[in-house]
Design an enzyme around this catalytic site. Sequence first.
Site, PDB file in Angstrom:
ATOM      1  N   CYS A 196       0.841  -1.204   0.000  1.00  0.00           N
ATOM      2  CA  CYS A 196       0.000   0.000   0.000  1.00  0.00           C
ATOM      3  C   CYS A 196       0.871   1.248   0.000  1.00  0.00           C
ATOM      4  CB  CYS A 196      -0.920  -0.032   1.218  1.00  0.00           C
ATOM      5  SG  CYS A 196      -1.960   1.428   1.337  1.00  0.00           S
TER       6      CYS A 196
ATOM      7  N   CYS B 128      -0.397   4.125   2.164  1.00  0.00           N
ATOM      8  CA  CYS B 128      -0.254   3.899   3.614  1.00  0.00           C
ATOM      9  C   CYS B 128       1.197   4.091   4.055  1.00  0.00           C
ATOM     10  CB  CYS B 128      -0.653   2.477   4.003  1.00  0.00           C
ATOM     11  SG  CYS B 128      -2.126   1.841   3.236  1.00  0.00           S
ATOM     12  N   ASP B 129       2.131   3.572   3.286  1.00  0.00           N
ATOM     13  CA  ASP B 129       3.524   3.468   3.752  1.00  0.00           C
ATOM     14  C   ASP B 129       4.509   4.361   3.005  1.00  0.00           C
ATOM     15  OD1 ASP B 129       2.605   1.479   5.466  1.00  0.00           O
ATOM     16  OD2 ASP B 129       2.922  -0.095   3.985  1.00  0.00           O
TER      17      ASP B 129
END
Length: 303
Positions: free
Chosen positions: A134, A137-138
Site C-alpha cells: 500500500c 499507507c507506507d
Amino acid sequence: MDKVHDLVIVGSGPAGLSAAIYAQRARLDAVVLEKEYISGGQVVNTSEVDNYPGLPGMSGYELGMKLRAHADALEARFEMAEVKDIIIEETQNIVRTDQGDYTARAVIIATGARHRKLRVPGERELAGMGVSYCATCDGAFFKGRTVAVIGGGDVAVGDALFLARGCEKVYVIHRRDELRAARSMQEKLLALSNVEIIWDTVVEEICGEDQVEALRLKNQKTGDIRNLPIDGVFVAVGMDPNTDMVPASVDRDEKGYLVADENCVTNVKGIFAAGDVRTKTLRQIVTAAADGANAVESVQQYL
Ligand code: NAP
C-alpha cells in the site's frame, strides 16, 4: 439469535455501500457487515481517483467517506463483524460472524479482493520492514529514498506516480515490455525524471537482514541476473477475490471470482455477488457502485 432480515450485505466497499443506499431506498430491512473499522474498501487506500464521474481529482479516502455518509444519511444499518461462513438453507441464509449469527433471506457478497503476493523468498520475512502492498499507507516512510514498484497495472503505475512525489528514485519493475495501466497514467509516468522502468524483468528474491536492502532481478529475455539496491518495495501485482467465507456451492471461475453477470445473480438462490468479487471485465469504483444497485434490484425480484 438475530431476527430474519431481508438482506445482509457483506462488505462496505463501493459495491456494499451502493447496495446499502439502494436497499434503504427500497425500504428493505438490510444490515451491512464490515470487517474494517473504516468503510470504503480498497478505495480508502487510493491516493487519487480521477475517473469517478462527477468527482474529478478526489482522494480515495474522501470518496469512501462520501459514499459512507450517503448511506448514513439514509439510515443504513452497519455492524462491525467478520463473516466466517454462510450456511445456505431453503428459504434463508445464516451468516456466521465473529460477533454471532445473522439470518437473512438474501445475501449480497461484496467482499472485494485483496493484494496478491509475489511469493518469492524474503517477501514474507521482510513484510512491514520495507515490503509493502500500500503506497498511500507506507509511502511517507520512504521520503527521499529509493524504492521499487512491482507490476504494470493501474495500481502499480498509480503507486509509482504517488511515490515519485516524495522519493528520490522510483523503479517500476514489470515482467513484460508493455504496461497494462491506462494510457493517461502511463504518459504521466513516462514524463517523470525520477522514475525508471525496468522492462521484461521479474523479482527472484527480496534481500535484506532486518530491512529491505536489494532486489535480485532476472531479465526474462536475456536470463541476466542482477542486484538492485533499494530501500523499499511496493508489490502491486494484482488482486485475488475474498471468497473464503463463501460456500463451495457458489460457482467460481478459474481465478476464483464468483460467477455472476451484471444482474449479480449467482447459481445459488438468495446469494448475490457485487463488485470486484464477481466475474467481470472492468473492476473500477464506478462498476462496483453499479453492481450494488443491480444486486439490490435482483434481491427485490427474488424476495
Ligand atoms: P492488474 O490490472 O491485474 O495488474 C497486475 C499487474 O501485475 C500486471 O501488470 C501483471 O503483469 C503484473 N503481475 C501479475 N502477477 C505478477 C507476478 N507474479 N510477477 C510480476 N508481475 C505480475 O491489477 P491491479 O493493477 O492491482 O488492478 C486491479 C484492478 O483494479 C484492475 O481492473 C484495474 O483496472 C483496477 N484499478 C483501477 C484504477 C483506476 O481506474 N484508477 C486504479 C486502481 C485499480 P501483466 O501485465 O504481464 O499481466
